[in-house]
Design a protein around this motif. Structure first.
Motif, short mmCIF file in Angstrom:
data_model
loop_
_atom_site.label_atom_id
_atom_site.label_comp_id
_atom_site.label_asym_id
_atom_site.label_seq_id
_atom_site.Cartn_x
_atom_site.Cartn_y
_atom_site.Cartn_z
N THR A 12 0.83 -1.21 0.00
CA THR A 12 0.00 0.00 0.00
C THR A 12 0.86 1.26 0.00
OG1 THR A 12 -1.83 -1.12 1.13
CG2 THR A 12 -1.76 1.29 1.29
N TRP A 15 2.80 1.66 -3.27
CA TRP A 15 1.85 2.17 -4.27
C TRP A 15 1.62 3.67 -4.07
CZ3 TRP A 15 -3.78 -0.18 -4.64
CH2 TRP A 15 -4.46 0.37 -5.75
N LEU A 16 1.36 4.08 -2.84
CA LEU A 16 1.15 5.49 -2.53
C LEU A 16 2.37 6.32 -2.93
CD1 LEU A 16 -0.40 7.86 -1.19
CD2 LEU A 16 0.62 7.10 0.99
N GLU A 56 1.09 -0.33 -10.62
CA GLU A 56 -0.09 -0.17 -9.77
C GLU A 56 -1.00 -1.39 -9.81
OE1 GLU A 56 -1.88 4.02 -9.23
OE2 GLU A 56 -1.24 3.93 -11.33
N ALA A 60 -1.90 -3.37 -6.58
CA ALA A 60 -3.31 -3.52 -6.18
C ALA A 60 -3.65 -4.99 -5.98
CB ALA A 60 -4.22 -2.89 -7.23
N ALA A 83 -9.41 2.63 -3.93
CA ALA A 83 -8.19 2.94 -4.67
C ALA A 83 -8.12 2.14 -5.96
CB ALA A 83 -6.95 2.68 -3.81
N THR A 84 -8.48 0.88 -5.89
CA THR A 84 -8.44 0.00 -7.06
C THR A 84 -9.47 0.43 -8.11
OG1 THR A 84 -7.66 -1.79 -5.64
CG2 THR A 84 -8.52 -2.41 -7.80
N GLU A 124 -6.93 10.55 -9.23
CA GLU A 124 -5.65 10.36 -8.54
C GLU A 124 -5.71 10.87 -7.11
OE1 GLU A 124 -1.76 9.10 -10.23
OE2 GLU A 124 -3.75 8.37 -9.83
N LYS A 127 -7.67 8.42 -5.12
CA LYS A 127 -6.85 7.23 -4.92
C LYS A 127 -5.82 7.45 -3.81
CE LYS A 127 -4.63 6.00 -8.55
NZ LYS A 127 -3.69 5.59 -9.60
N ALA A 130 -7.53 7.34 -0.48
CA ALA A 130 -7.88 5.95 -0.18
C ALA A 130 -6.65 5.15 0.24
CB ALA A 130 -8.57 5.31 -1.38
N LEU A 131 -5.53 5.38 -0.42
CA LEU A 131 -4.31 4.65 -0.06
C LEU A 131 -3.78 5.07 1.31
CD1 LEU A 131 -2.51 4.57 -3.52
CD2 LEU A 131 -3.45 2.60 -2.25
N SER A 134 -6.19 3.45 3.79
CA SER A 134 -6.00 2.00 3.92
C SER A 134 -4.70 1.69 4.65
CB SER A 134 -6.07 1.31 2.56
OG SER A 134 -5.02 1.75 1.72
#
Length: 141
Positions: A12, A15-16, A56, A60, A83-84, A124, A127, A130-131, A134
């Motif tokens: 996570t 990804w962020l 990504e 994910a 995010a997904t 974005e 997302k 959300a990231l 999470s």
């Protein structure tokens, strides 16, 4: 923290970090570099975002699989799904419009700037929120 949870947290935040570094740092700055024309910047951007989006998708999938294995909290799962879904929206709806416009510009066409960038940025930002959510929820579980 279980191994699956640790993998989910790590993936996570990787990804962020990638999204923040590419979308909010590299993308706007590349056009300010000396000698970078619109065509060169678009060509670079297409390659970079294709690579980012591929990473990504892998991240994910990794987070979702780790959450299914580790039995996450509902809130963490919802944040990752958001995010997904934002990523899917970018890939399925916004990127094709951006690709069409960049194809036109690379072929020498003039005209107004694409409004699709605004959609991409909005997705974005959602997302990123959300990231962050999470990641924090996974760390606090």
């Amino acid at each position: 923290m279980h191994a699956a949870s640790a993998v989910a947290v790590a993936a996570t935040f990787v990804w962020l970090g990638m999204v923040l570094a590419i979308s909010f740092l590299e993308a706007p700055l590349k056009f300010r570099a000396p000698g970078v024309t619109l065509q060169v910047g678009l060509g670079i951007g297409r390659l970079v975002f294709r690579a980012l989006n591929s990473c990504e998708l892998v991240l994910a999938a990794t987070v979702l699989i780790a959450l299914v294995v580790g039995g996450p909290s509902t809130a963490a799962l919802v944040a990752v799904v958001v995010a997904t879904v934002m990523l899917a929206g970018q890939l399925l709806f916004v990127r094709p419009a951006l690709t069409r416009r960049s194809d036109q510009v690379l072929a020498g066409a003039e005209g107004p700037r694409s409004r699709a960038h605004y959609g991409y940025v909005i997705l974005e930002v959602v997302k990123v929120v959300a990231l962050i959510s999470s990641g924090v929820l996974l760390l606090s579980a």
